[in-house]
Design an enzyme around this catalytic site. Structure first.
Site, PDB file in Angstrom:
ATOM      1  N   ASP A 101      11.903 -21.993 -10.046  1.00 30.24           N
ATOM      2  CA  ASP A 101      12.057 -20.553 -10.221  1.00 30.24           C
ATOM      3  C   ASP A 101      13.358 -20.248 -10.986  1.00 30.24           C
ATOM      4  O   ASP A 101      13.579 -20.798 -12.055  1.00 30.24           O
ATOM      5  CB  ASP A 101      11.984 -19.865  -8.847  1.00 30.24           C
ATOM      6  CG  ASP A 101      11.970 -18.357  -8.914  1.00 30.24           C
ATOM      7  OD1 ASP A 101      10.925 -17.782  -9.261  1.00 30.24           O
ATOM      8  OD2 ASP A 101      13.014 -17.749  -8.623  1.00 30.24           O
ATOM      9  N   TYR A 150       8.438  -6.281 -12.068  1.00 30.21           N
ATOM     10  CA  TYR A 150       9.502  -6.479 -11.074  1.00 30.21           C
ATOM     11  C   TYR A 150      10.864  -6.751 -11.701  1.00 30.21           C
ATOM     12  O   TYR A 150      11.891  -6.270 -11.204  1.00 30.21           O
ATOM     13  CB  TYR A 150       9.115  -7.595 -10.085  1.00 30.21           C
ATOM     14  CG  TYR A 150       9.271  -9.009 -10.576  1.00 30.21           C
ATOM     15  CD1 TYR A 150      10.279  -9.841 -10.084  1.00 30.21           C
ATOM     16  CD2 TYR A 150       8.400  -9.549 -11.528  1.00 30.21           C
ATOM     17  CE1 TYR A 150      10.421 -11.146 -10.518  1.00 30.21           C
ATOM     18  CE2 TYR A 150       8.530 -10.845 -11.970  1.00 30.21           C
ATOM     19  CZ  TYR A 150       9.542 -11.646 -11.458  1.00 30.21           C
ATOM     20  OH  TYR A 150       9.680 -12.938 -11.902  1.00 30.21           O
ATOM     21  N   TYR A 232      18.989 -11.526 -12.320  1.00 31.86           N
ATOM     22  CA  TYR A 232      18.050 -10.775 -13.164  1.00 31.86           C
ATOM     23  C   TYR A 232      18.788  -9.781 -14.058  1.00 31.86           C
ATOM     24  O   TYR A 232      18.352  -9.500 -15.176  1.00 31.86           O
ATOM     25  CB  TYR A 232      17.046 -10.021 -12.283  1.00 31.86           C
ATOM     26  CG  TYR A 232      16.129 -10.920 -11.508  1.00 31.86           C
ATOM     27  CD1 TYR A 232      14.914 -11.337 -12.038  1.00 31.86           C
ATOM     28  CD2 TYR A 232      16.472 -11.366 -10.234  1.00 31.86           C
ATOM     29  CE1 TYR A 232      14.062 -12.163 -11.330  1.00 31.86           C
ATOM     30  CE2 TYR A 232      15.623 -12.199  -9.505  1.00 31.86           C
ATOM     31  CZ  TYR A 232      14.419 -12.593 -10.068  1.00 31.86           C
ATOM     32  OH  TYR A 232      13.576 -13.425  -9.368  1.00 31.86           O
ATOM     33  N   HIS A 297       3.259 -20.027  -6.037  1.00 32.78           N
ATOM     34  CA  HIS A 297       4.568 -20.131  -6.678  1.00 32.78           C
ATOM     35  C   HIS A 297       5.536 -21.095  -5.997  1.00 32.78           C
ATOM     36  O   HIS A 297       6.245 -21.842  -6.661  1.00 32.78           O
ATOM     37  CB  HIS A 297       5.196 -18.734  -6.746  1.00 32.78           C
ATOM     38  CG  HIS A 297       6.529 -18.690  -7.423  1.00 32.78           C
ATOM     39  ND1 HIS A 297       6.702 -19.000  -8.755  1.00 32.78           N
ATOM     40  CD2 HIS A 297       7.770 -18.389  -6.954  1.00 32.78           C
ATOM     41  CE1 HIS A 297       7.978 -18.868  -9.087  1.00 32.78           C
ATOM     42  NE2 HIS A 297       8.645 -18.510  -8.000  1.00 32.78           N
TER      43      HIS A 297
END
Length: 324
Positions: A101, A150, A232, A297
């Protein structure tokens, strides 16, 4: 888990918590969002039992590692700097790298900036995100999926933290970890709501016990989500910072593992990139792509034994490769 040792080390100006077990060549495990060193619990026990020194830090902003307050302290250079300092502290020239990830994204940056420190890379879930010099990362995502995607929803400081607080830490983590919905996660604007998983089950899957979930919840209750969300918020900054590496190839040997239900694999034109030559062009030493059937995931936890075997055999293959 009692067999795993824990210590705090100083790296790159911060205190970092590290979980480790075993002796031998170092296998460095890098977790993603919203995770911790604990995501690698199965891999730490497996690889350490097979003659390796398994090392899994909490990344900055997570768990028991320091969380600098400034958003600008979470760029790819900061995170890679932490890891290079950790590798130095471990007293080795090179590590076998395994990452998932957001950890996988950082892993690609580590291979790009310091390929001399990585012997081979097992990448889980997120392939190299090819840099488009003409479009900022978040702008490209917004154009493809809209403002409710998201990653777009994570951009404004404080906003997503407040919405997550409304539903509570356990809900956020359970909602994310149990998600098996293919395709891009879309949140309704103005709330976390059903978040990643509109079909969140009442009971936990077999691979995630209540004790496991409680551990994650206990740490995120202490830290909150700001540190992890700040990764992010640096997508566009990282895009700017990595301009010198536009078109650069990753030359480290790589095995890529994903699941056919993974929300990354099933969105962003990823299947085409992974299977139709683009990935191999960017990563010429991509040796194998594994797609685990019926797996979502968090494949390192959901399909732990299968992932452990893939990691071990890839490491063995490259154990005696010449150090650069």
């Amino acid at each position: 888990m009692e067999e795993i040792e824990h210590r705090t080390v100083e790296v790159n100006g911060i205190k970092m918590h590290v979980a480790e077990k075993g002796k031998g060549p170092v296998v460095l495990f890098i977790h993603g969002f919203p995770e911790l060193w604990y995501s690698w619990r199965h891999q730490i026990l497996s690889l350490s039992a097979q003659g390796y020194h398994a090392v899994a830090p909490d990344l900055r902003g997570y768990g028991d590692t320091e969380a600098p307050a400034s958003i600008s302290s979470y760029t790819c250079f900061h995170i890679v700097g932490d890891l290079v300092a950790l590798i130095d502290l471990l007293g080795v020239d090179q590590v076998f790298l395994v990452a998932h990830d957001w950890g996988a994204i950082i892993g690609w940056y580590l291979c790009m900036f310091r390929p001399d420190r990585v012997k081979a890379y097992v990448c889980l879930s997120v392939p190299l995100l090819h840099r488009d010099p003409n479009v900022r990362t978040v702008d490209a995502m917004r154009a493809m999926y809209g403002d409710d995607y998201y990653i777009c929803r994570f951009q404004k400081p404080g906003e997503m933290e407040a919405q997550m607080a409304e539903v509570g830490t356990e809900y956020v983590l359970k909602n994310n970890l149990t998600n098996r919905t293919p395709g891009p996660p879309i949140f309704p604007m103005g709330e976390f709501g059903t978040g990643f998983n509109p079909d969140m089950p009442d009971t936990l899957p077999s691979w995630l016990t209540q004790d496991d979930l409680d551990y994650f919840v206990s740490k995120f209750n202490k830290t909150g989500f700001t540190g992890s969300l700040n990764y992010y918020r640096n997508f566009d900054t990282n895009w700017e910072l990595t301009s010198p590496w536009t078109g650069a190839q990753i030359k480290v040997p790589v095995k890529f593992i994903t699941g056919d239900l993974d929300s990354v694999y099933t969105s962003l034109n990823m299947k085409e990139y992974i299977h139709d030559g683009g990935f191999k062009q960017d990563v010429p030493n991509l040796e194998e792509v594994i797609v685990l059937r019926g797996v979502s995931h968090f494949n390192n936890q959901e399909a732990a034994e299968e992932v452990n075997d893939h990691i071990y055999h890839f490491i063995i293959k490259h154990a005696h490769a010449k150090t650069t």
